[in-house]
Scaffold this motif. Sequence first.
Motif, mmCIF file in Angstrom:
data_model
loop_
_atom_site.group_PDB
_atom_site.id
_atom_site.type_symbol
_atom_site.label_atom_id
_atom_site.label_comp_id
_atom_site.label_asym_id
_atom_site.label_seq_id
_atom_site.Cartn_x
_atom_site.Cartn_y
_atom_site.Cartn_z
ATOM 1 N N SER A 269 0.690 -1.104 0.019
ATOM 2 C CA SER A 269 0.108 0.068 -0.038
ATOM 3 C C SER A 269 0.804 1.195 -0.079
ATOM 4 C CB SER A 269 -0.780 -0.039 1.289
ATOM 5 O OG SER A 269 -0.189 -0.140 2.386
ATOM 6 N N ILE A 270 1.984 1.357 0.772
ATOM 7 C CA ILE A 270 2.885 2.548 0.693
ATOM 8 C C ILE A 270 3.362 2.741 -0.669
ATOM 9 C CG2 ILE A 270 5.005 3.298 1.269
ATOM 10 C CD1 ILE A 270 4.591 2.257 4.241
ATOM 11 N N PRO A 271 4.014 1.971 -1.487
ATOM 12 C CA PRO A 271 4.143 2.260 -3.023
ATOM 13 C C PRO A 271 2.917 2.714 -3.768
ATOM 14 C CG PRO A 271 5.404 0.250 -2.154
ATOM 15 C CD PRO A 271 4.325 0.539 -1.233
ATOM 16 N N ALA A 272 1.770 1.824 -3.541
ATOM 17 C CA ALA A 272 0.567 2.239 -4.130
ATOM 18 C C ALA A 272 0.189 3.744 -3.953
ATOM 19 C CB ALA A 272 -0.390 1.460 -4.021
ATOM 20 N N LEU A 273 0.139 3.960 -2.613
ATOM 21 C CA LEU A 273 -0.245 5.580 -2.137
ATOM 22 C C LEU A 273 0.641 6.269 -2.613
ATOM 23 C CD1 LEU A 273 -1.383 4.782 1.426
ATOM 24 C CD2 LEU A 273 -2.836 5.560 -0.289
ATOM 25 N N VAL A 350 0.426 1.072 -9.776
ATOM 26 C CA VAL A 350 -0.847 0.693 -9.051
ATOM 27 C C VAL A 350 -1.642 -0.422 -9.583
ATOM 28 C CG1 VAL A 350 -3.017 1.777 -8.565
ATOM 29 C CG2 VAL A 350 -1.124 3.248 -8.210
ATOM 30 N N ALA A 351 -1.596 -0.809 -10.865
ATOM 31 C CA ALA A 351 -2.369 -1.582 -11.591
ATOM 32 C C ALA A 351 -2.009 -3.010 -11.297
ATOM 33 C CB ALA A 351 -2.542 -1.350 -13.133
ATOM 34 N N ALA A 352 -0.539 -3.042 -11.260
ATOM 35 C CA ALA A 352 0.123 -4.541 -10.979
ATOM 36 C C ALA A 352 -0.102 -4.755 -9.631
ATOM 37 C CB ALA A 352 1.527 -4.206 -11.209
ATOM 38 N N ILE A 353 -0.100 -3.887 -8.611
ATOM 39 C CA ILE A 353 -0.484 -4.384 -7.111
ATOM 40 C C ILE A 353 -1.864 -4.935 -7.045
ATOM 41 C CG2 ILE A 353 -0.787 -3.113 -4.865
ATOM 42 C CD1 ILE A 353 1.582 -1.430 -5.267
#
Length: 522
Positions: A269-273, A350-353
Amino acid sequence: MYAAQNTARNTLLTVLVLLALGTVMLLTNRWFTFMDDEIAMLLDATIPAQQTIHSFTNGTGLHRHPPLYDLLLAGWLRLSGGRVSLLRVPAITFYLLGLWFSVQAAGLVAGAAASRAALWIGVVFPYGFHFGRIAGWYSFSFFTLALLTFAYLWLEAKPAWGRWVLLVVACELAVYTNYFLAVLIGFLALDFWIRHRGDAKRVAAAGATVVVVLLGFVPLLHALVFRVFADQGILRPVYSAVATMFFCGYNLYTLFVSESVAPWFWYFSIPALSAIAFCSVLVLRHGPPAARRLFLIFLACTLVMTLLNLINTKRLLFLSPWLLISLAAMLGSVTRPGIRKGAILALSLVAAIGWFGILSRRYYAAPRLIEPWEPVAEQAAGEVKRGAVVIGNNPSFFFYLTDAMRSPSGIGASDFVGSYPVWLKHPQLFDPIQWLQAGQVYGPTTLLVKGATDEAYWGSTAATEAALDENCHLDGVEREMADTGFAWKQRWFASARQPAWRIEVRTYQCAGGNESAARTNN
């Protein structure tokens, strides 16, 4: 000639890509469980159309949204014969149509590059892959907002009577699908007035449009007023102020990533955020003016829905066209290669996560779409045929149990005409309220099947479990799918009463009592 050929090629590519996406969504429907809201809307669609229309024209309504999609879904149930395998086809169709108009709208904002960006963002959009298939009003609202936005931008590009008529039709579709879409129409009208307030002819046309839309909405006005005052959930604070803001942020996070990766898995979530924040800043700094306005209105609407206690992850789908268009327009208009590549990389991350969460099925924040109710229901159906009484508190369980059991005479095994134990009746099947009201019917084997449920069943489920514990012998407890965020939810959202396990089956042996009342001829 070349421009026309290029346009035709882009149109064909868009159609083929969307058809491929639709095929994948249809083939993967069995990956995702029919959930409570979805089943409630399907049950509403089994009500005769005359009764649905009457409930709105007399001012009471059925629920928080207008009846247009209920009527369309009712028509589809009759056209398709109610086959369970086809229940989600209309939702997927309208989701694809919404993506089509989002692609066209992005092109009007920032050209062909933005159209291509919107297409690929829409295809890899993990949130849409989940909720774009839900058999309810969500996808149809997504479609109507995308159509409305396209019609608005198309009319802006070149005023014409035909384009104005399309805008009016889109507005009427919107207000008969989702009451909150009227707020979005208001935002667009305000945006139009601010930019054209010096042009008396355009202001008059905008005013006429608003009047026409309001006149068309008059038949639903009484039902809307009734809903607002009768629905205690609206404007009722559910959580603390801090928890409410966390919940708003969680919903926005989910709109980008989907529910497939919970925010408490920090290494995801931290990389996504960070990527989400980076893309948001790019939209506000480098997006064209129309994209920035749509993005800001999208954020404002999210905040308003939070304050009105209307927000949840499912309902944000209808707002997402403005997010997709804003992001695509930013990608299509950024001229500096480094910034563009950074934005593409961030959105890809984001899409990959999100897709990693979908494929691994281990990190869901709200695992309602992957709860294994179908095998649980099949086992329960076997117990019912052997004389057991089954008590359940979850609509998804009864949906699959209805499908697993022998259907009423004259109805195919896969036809949807309602579900046990409310729409259809069976002497061995109860929800907790029915079971208590019936005088506590015991079978030689009695199953209590518990899941995450509506608050209306909290008290009756606890009372049923207490009665069974007192009067029967607990033979075994089976649990499925531990909620990975249970501790976090208990800390911030304890009033939601989320269970530690998404599924719990308690099997009781009940000697004597009124077990004969549970027996049927099979």
